[in-house]
Enzyme design. Structure first.
Site, mmCIF file in Angstrom:
data_model
loop_
_atom_site.group_PDB
_atom_site.id
_atom_site.type_symbol
_atom_site.label_atom_id
_atom_site.label_comp_id
_atom_site.label_asym_id
_atom_site.label_seq_id
_atom_site.Cartn_x
_atom_site.Cartn_y
_atom_site.Cartn_z
ATOM 1 N N GLU A 93 1.784 6.663 -6.924
ATOM 2 C CA GLU A 93 0.789 7.690 -7.232
ATOM 3 C C GLU A 93 1.368 9.089 -7.094
ATOM 4 O OE1 GLU A 93 -2.646 7.009 -4.809
ATOM 5 O OE2 GLU A 93 -3.299 5.290 -6.002
ATOM 6 N N GLU B 43 0.834 -1.206 0.000
ATOM 7 C CA GLU B 43 0.000 0.000 0.000
ATOM 8 C C GLU B 43 0.871 1.259 0.000
ATOM 9 O OE1 GLU B 43 -3.097 1.949 -0.700
ATOM 10 O OE2 GLU B 43 -3.624 -0.077 -0.057
#
Length: 117
Positions: free
Chosen positions: A72, A65
């Protein structure tokens, strides 16, 4: 000098972990899920091998994660315009998290279901 540099790298890593937990909703969700799984493991008295698997899955999920969030951010930093390749990179990173989450859930069911029934 080398030891100081080595110890400083731990400060940077810790700062990254703190940033992830402060700013990323999904990682907080995974942390809550991990706490529930750990409590379930304590209540059902899973074996040492099962704890090993559970700990690996929790650590892998949190780490993946964080990698997804880093990807991102890098993509967002690289371009403010819509770019199909940027979207694909972000989607693939999110997809990797989903694949690992589904696999983790299946493994969790294989570990816990027999203990509940």
């Amino acid at each position: 000098m080398m030891m100081r540099k080595f110890l400083r790298s731990f400060r940077f890593a810790t700062a990254g972990i703190v940033t992830a937990f402060k700013r990323e909703q999904n990682i907080r969700f995974h942390l809550i899920a991990a706490i529930i799984v750990v409590l379930a493991g304590c209540l059902t008295r899973i074996s040492h091998v099962e704890w090993f698997v559970v700990i690996l899955l929790i650590a892998g999920m949190l780490a993946l994660e964080m990698v997804n969030s880093a990807i991102e951010r890098v993509v967002d930093l690289a371009t403010t315009d819509f770019q199909p390749l940027a979207k694909q990179a972000k989607d693939m990173a999110a997809g990797a998290v989903l694949v690992f989450a589904v696999a983790s859930a299946i493994i969790g069911l294989l570990i816990f279901l027999p203990k509940w029934f």
